[in-house]
Design a protein around this motif. Structure first.
Motif, PDB file in Angstrom:
ATOM      1  N   ARG A 159      -9.369 -94.067  39.979  1.00 40.79           N
ATOM      2  CA  ARG A 159      -9.559 -92.647  40.334  1.00 40.79           C
ATOM      3  C   ARG A 159      -9.631 -92.448  41.844  1.00 40.79           C
ATOM      4  O   ARG A 159      -9.104 -91.478  42.366  1.00 40.79           O
ATOM      5  CB  ARG A 159     -10.804 -92.090  39.659  1.00 40.79           C
ATOM      6  CG  ARG A 159     -10.611 -91.940  38.153  1.00 40.79           C
ATOM      7  CD  ARG A 159     -11.731 -91.177  37.526  1.00 40.79           C
ATOM      8  NE  ARG A 159     -11.755 -89.800  38.002  1.00 40.79           N
ATOM      9  CZ  ARG A 159     -12.812 -89.016  37.916  1.00 40.79           C
ATOM     10  NH1 ARG A 159     -13.926 -89.465  37.391  1.00 40.79           N
ATOM     11  NH2 ARG A 159     -12.753 -87.782  38.364  1.00 40.79           N
ATOM     12  N   ILE A 168      -1.049 -87.954  34.775  1.00 36.28           N
ATOM     13  CA  ILE A 168      -1.200 -86.560  35.213  1.00 36.28           C
ATOM     14  C   ILE A 168      -1.548 -85.670  34.026  1.00 36.28           C
ATOM     15  O   ILE A 168      -1.797 -84.476  34.198  1.00 36.28           O
ATOM     16  CB  ILE A 168       0.077 -86.026  35.910  1.00 36.28           C
ATOM     17  CG1 ILE A 168       1.327 -86.258  35.045  1.00 36.28           C
ATOM     18  CG2 ILE A 168       0.256 -86.673  37.287  1.00 36.28           C
ATOM     19  CD1 ILE A 168       2.566 -85.541  35.550  1.00 36.28           C
ATOM     20  N   LEU A 169      -1.543 -86.238  32.825  1.00 34.75           N
ATOM     21  CA  LEU A 169      -1.842 -85.457  31.624  1.00 34.75           C
ATOM     22  C   LEU A 169      -2.767 -86.259  30.707  1.00 34.75           C
ATOM     23  O   LEU A 169      -2.601 -87.480  30.556  1.00 34.75           O
ATOM     24  CB  LEU A 169      -0.547 -85.134  30.860  1.00 34.75           C
ATOM     25  CG  LEU A 169       0.354 -84.059  31.493  1.00 34.75           C
ATOM     26  CD1 LEU A 169       1.774 -84.158  30.948  1.00 34.75           C
ATOM     27  CD2 LEU A 169      -0.222 -82.663  31.244  1.00 34.75           C
ATOM     28  N   GLU A 179     -12.342 -88.722  32.798  1.00 31.95           N
ATOM     29  CA  GLU A 179     -13.066 -89.247  33.956  1.00 31.95           C
ATOM     30  C   GLU A 179     -13.232 -90.767  33.830  1.00 31.95           C
ATOM     31  O   GLU A 179     -13.505 -91.446  34.817  1.00 31.95           O
ATOM     32  CB  GLU A 179     -14.434 -88.579  34.087  1.00 31.95           C
ATOM     33  CG  GLU A 179     -15.303 -88.790  32.849  1.00 31.95           C
ATOM     34  CD  GLU A 179     -16.689 -88.190  32.991  1.00 31.95           C
ATOM     35  OE1 GLU A 179     -17.340 -88.476  33.999  1.00 31.95           O
ATOM     36  OE2 GLU A 179     -17.084 -87.429  32.090  1.00 31.95           O
ATOM     37  N   ASP A 239       1.937 -78.136  31.193  1.00 27.59           N
ATOM     38  CA  ASP A 239       0.756 -77.271  31.260  1.00 27.59           C
ATOM     39  C   ASP A 239      -0.514 -78.123  31.340  1.00 27.59           C
ATOM     40  O   ASP A 239      -0.709 -79.033  30.538  1.00 27.59           O
ATOM     41  CB  ASP A 239       0.726 -76.388  29.995  1.00 27.59           C
ATOM     42  CG  ASP A 239      -0.367 -75.350  30.072  1.00 27.59           C
ATOM     43  OD1 ASP A 239      -0.631 -74.855  31.173  1.00 27.59           O
ATOM     44  OD2 ASP A 239      -0.977 -75.055  29.020  1.00 27.59           O
ATOM     45  N   GLY A 240      -1.342 -77.833  32.317  1.00 23.55           N
ATOM     46  CA  GLY A 240      -2.597 -78.576  32.462  1.00 23.55           C
ATOM     47  C   GLY A 240      -2.468 -79.869  33.242  1.00 23.55           C
ATOM     48  O   GLY A 240      -3.453 -80.600  33.390  1.00 23.55           O
ATOM     49  N   ALA A 241      -1.283 -80.156  33.756  1.00 27.24           N
ATOM     50  CA  ALA A 241      -1.095 -81.404  34.514  1.00 27.24           C
ATOM     51  C   ALA A 241      -1.973 -81.383  35.765  1.00 27.24           C
ATOM     52  O   ALA A 241      -2.139 -80.354  36.409  1.00 27.24           O
ATOM     53  CB  ALA A 241       0.368 -81.563  34.891  1.00 27.24           C
ATOM     54  N   ASP A 242      -2.533 -82.556  36.067  1.00 27.77           N
ATOM     55  CA  ASP A 242      -3.484 -82.658  37.168  1.00 27.77           C
ATOM     56  C   ASP A 242      -3.292 -84.005  37.862  1.00 27.77           C
ATOM     57  O   ASP A 242      -3.339 -85.040  37.206  1.00 27.77           O
ATOM     58  CB  ASP A 242      -4.900 -82.540  36.583  1.00 27.77           C
ATOM     59  CG  ASP A 242      -5.945 -82.392  37.674  1.00 27.77           C
ATOM     60  OD1 ASP A 242      -5.573 -82.045  38.811  1.00 27.77           O
ATOM     61  OD2 ASP A 242      -7.127 -82.636  37.371  1.00 27.77           O
ATOM     62  N   GLY A 243      -3.043 -83.988  39.159  1.00 24.63           N
ATOM     63  CA  GLY A 243      -2.831 -85.233  39.893  1.00 24.63           C
ATOM     64  C   GLY A 243      -4.128 -85.834  40.392  1.00 24.63           C
ATOM     65  O   GLY A 243      -5.172 -85.170  40.410  1.00 24.63           O
ATOM     66  N   GLN A 244      -4.050 -87.080  40.798  1.00 22.21           N
ATOM     67  CA  GLN A 244      -5.217 -87.787  41.316  1.00 22.21           C
ATOM     68  C   GLN A 244      -5.135 -87.926  42.841  1.00 22.21           C
ATOM     69  O   GLN A 244      -5.910 -88.660  43.431  1.00 22.21           O
ATOM     70  CB  GLN A 244      -5.296 -89.190  40.702  1.00 22.21           C
ATOM     71  CG  GLN A 244      -5.293 -89.206  39.200  1.00 22.21           C
ATOM     72  CD  GLN A 244      -6.578 -88.630  38.637  1.00 22.21           C
ATOM     73  OE1 GLN A 244      -7.624 -88.707  39.260  1.00 22.21           O
ATOM     74  NE2 GLN A 244      -6.484 -88.045  37.450  1.00 22.21           N
ATOM     75  N   ASN A 294       0.295 -86.918  42.712  1.00 20.85           N
ATOM     76  CA  ASN A 294       0.604 -85.487  42.552  1.00 20.85           C
ATOM     77  C   ASN A 294       2.110 -85.240  42.458  1.00 20.85           C
ATOM     78  O   ASN A 294       2.552 -84.313  41.791  1.00 20.85           O
ATOM     79  CB  ASN A 294       0.047 -84.678  43.728  1.00 20.85           C
ATOM     80  CG  ASN A 294      -1.476 -84.628  43.715  1.00 20.85           C
ATOM     81  OD1 ASN A 294      -2.104 -85.239  42.844  1.00 20.85           O
ATOM     82  ND2 ASN A 294      -2.053 -83.933  44.669  1.00 20.85           N
ATOM     83  N   ILE A 314       4.069 -84.396  39.145  1.00 18.03           N
ATOM     84  CA  ILE A 314       4.088 -83.123  38.410  1.00 18.03           C
ATOM     85  C   ILE A 314       5.421 -82.396  38.606  1.00 18.03           C
ATOM     86  O   ILE A 314       6.116 -82.121  37.621  1.00 18.03           O
ATOM     87  CB  ILE A 314       2.866 -82.247  38.781  1.00 18.03           C
ATOM     88  CG1 ILE A 314       1.567 -83.005  38.432  1.00 18.03           C
ATOM     89  CG2 ILE A 314       2.912 -80.906  38.053  1.00 18.03           C
ATOM     90  CD1 ILE A 314       0.297 -82.354  38.946  1.00 18.03           C
TER      91      ILE A 314
END
Lengths: 185, 329
Positions: free
Chosen positions: B139, B148-149, B153, B296-301, B305, B308
């Motif tokens: 992380r 990314i999906l 945590e 939808d809802g993709a989130d990079g660390q 990034n 995405i």
């Protein structure tokens, strides 16, 4: 395969007796369960042509033919291959007569340090039998499992392209032993 | 490698009786042996399943294909029915690993390969997947290759397989044997998201063995494409991959399947992204709608990034190529 317990009876340290045909010769050999095929070849049979490059299946220097198919000998256990037929770089030439691939590697200067060469040649030999490489691009793709840190790729490609027809000719006319190297599904 | 005992059963029931939390099944070994060399895996017993009768590829009565768990990746990719009826699967398999590894690796084993997260391999660092409760090093670390999906945590690892991305799109069934008998698992339900148990990659019990993968008759042979984006041309894991399959009637999409690889703990699908294409023409604008829904809802660390927008564009390109696949062939 027979298994001999260790002197203290601990099954973890048992020795397994294998019978293998290696480069046309029948061999009997005892291994621990954790001995890789590569370590058996190099350390126990002194067949040091197959190289330990990365020992993680990434470089291809340990490539040998197992029952006609190219594999990374560092990523398999010897104990799993009782009764198998193995071809290593030591078994590729016919006595003193070099294999067409070996001649082509010399002709095209297809190496610098030579460490990856046994794996490159074994891999190319099996690729000829698979018969899925029909262009220079195909050869590049299908030899991608063999790295050359000297970067002799262009000459390696030239050598293999040059030798492929002779390899295929040999496969067609010869030898049950070579014929078995085809692995088309 | 730590010492282990070795068994070579010849029947499936014998194999599952030998299994347990400290035992591992071995076939191709291309991932397990590596993990044992790194001391990530230290089984007390290896159960060599290569003597089990699971080497056949057979037609099913309803026109599908039943693939034995021990069929090698090479044999499967070049199998005439896979080449002809399931080109998406053939492309995905041949996009992965090297010819040597594909000769060794098996169909069942491909589903069970572990993540290639650097911290999972490095026993000197915390990793919740390897050592539950120890923390996730990725992380805050080198997470360029990470999820990314669907991450949590506790774990942001990705599943490394190409083959599984195609199997997800094709809606394969996983046949499993255990001490209590056999069961089938839909491919979408086989792999897990990490949640708070990232040590569990899938829903198999310790003593369950994959015996076969079943493909339904619909292989989307006319309109499918596997697109793999990676750091080099060959022999590398995916940054992002897309298995795209369309059933097109004239100019209208009847059915769509889109699965993403390299982006999550399992091959990623979203029914909404597929449903939005039904009844619509195969246009880039519609493919962009599907891509937006899938991401939808993709989130990079941070370092990942870039995946995405890359995934979004890869989906559009794979669907475009799938739509044109037959014309090009």
């Amino acid at each position: 395969m027979t298994t001999t317990p260790a002197a203290d009876g601990d099954e973890l340290f048992a020795l397994h007796t294998l019978r293998l045909n290696i480069n046309g010769e029948q061999r009997r050999i005892q291994v621990h369960a954790w001995t890789t095929l590569l370590d058996m070849l190099r350390e126990q049979l002194q067949l040091t042509g197959s190289k330990k490059g990365c020992d993680h299946g990434q470089c291809g220097a340990c490539t040998v033919l197992l029952d006609g198919k190219r594999i990374n000998s560092c990523l398999t256990l010897a104990v799993m291959h009782d009764g198998a037929e193995l071809t290593t770089i030591e078994g590729v030439a016919d006595g003193e007569a070099l294999h067409p691939l070996q001649r082509a590697f010399i002709k095209h200067d297809a190496f610098q340090c030579g460490y990856c060469t046994p794996g490159q040649i074994c891999s190319a030999l099996a690729m000829a039998g698979e018969n899925h490489a029909h262009s220079r691009a195909d050869i590049r793709e299908q030899m991608s499992g063999n790295l050359c840190r000297c970067g002799a790729y262009n000459n390696i490609l030239d050598a293999i392209e040059d030798a492929l027809p002779a390899c295929r000719g040999e496969l067609e006319t010869s030898a049950p032993a070579l014929g078995k190297r085809g692995s088309a599904a | 490698m730590s010492p282990f005992s070795y068994a070579r059963p010849t029947a499936v029931q014998e194999a599952v009786q030998l299994a347990g939390p400290h035992a591992r099944f071995i076939a191709g070994g291309t991932n397990l042996i590596d993990l044992m060399k790194e001391n990530v895996e230290r089984p007390q017993r290896l159960i060599d399943i290569t003597g089990l009768p699971l080497h056949e590829v057979a037609d099913t009565v309803d026109g599908g294909l039943l693939i034995g768990a021990l069929v090698s990746n090479s044999d499967l990719a070049w199998h005439p029915r896979v080449q002809h009826d399931y080109p998406l699967l053939a492309q995905a398999i041949l996009a992965g690993a090297s010819p040597q590894l594909r000769n060794m690796a098996t169909t069942g084993g491909n589903l069970l390969q572990r993540t290639r997260c650097l911290y999972f391999y490095d026993t000197a660092t915390p990793c919740n997947k390897r050592e539950p409760g120890s923390g996730c090093s990725a992380r805050q670390g080198l997470n360029r290759n990470h999820a990314i999906l669907g991450a949590s945590e506790h774990c942001i690892a990705t599943h490394p397989s190409d083959m599984c991305v195609a199997l997800a799109a094709l809606q394969a069934q996983v046949h499993v044997a255990g001490p209590q008998g056999a069961r089938q698992i839909a491919f979408a339900d086989f792999h897990r998201l990490p949640g708070d148990q990232p040590q569990r990659d899938n829903v198999l019990a310790d003593n369950e063995l994959i015996t076969a993968i079943e493909l339904p008759a619909e292989g989307f042979a006319a309109h499918s494409h596997y697109l793999k984006v990676r750091d080099r041309e060959s022999y590398a894991f995916a940054l992002v991959s897309v298995a795209a399959a369309l059933d097109i009637d004239g100019h209208v999409i009847r059915q769509a399947r889109i699965a993403l690889g390299g982006v999550a703990h399992k091959p990623w699908r979203n029914p909404d992204a597929e449903a939005v294409l039904i009844g619509k023409p195969a246009t880039a604008a519609n493919f962009r709608l599907a891509a937006d829904l899938l991401l939808d809802g993709a989130d990079g660390q941070g370092r990942n990034n870039f995946k995405i927008p890359l995934a979004r564009q890869a989906v559009v390109r794979a669907l475009t190529d799938a739509a044109q696949a037959m014309e090009a062939a």
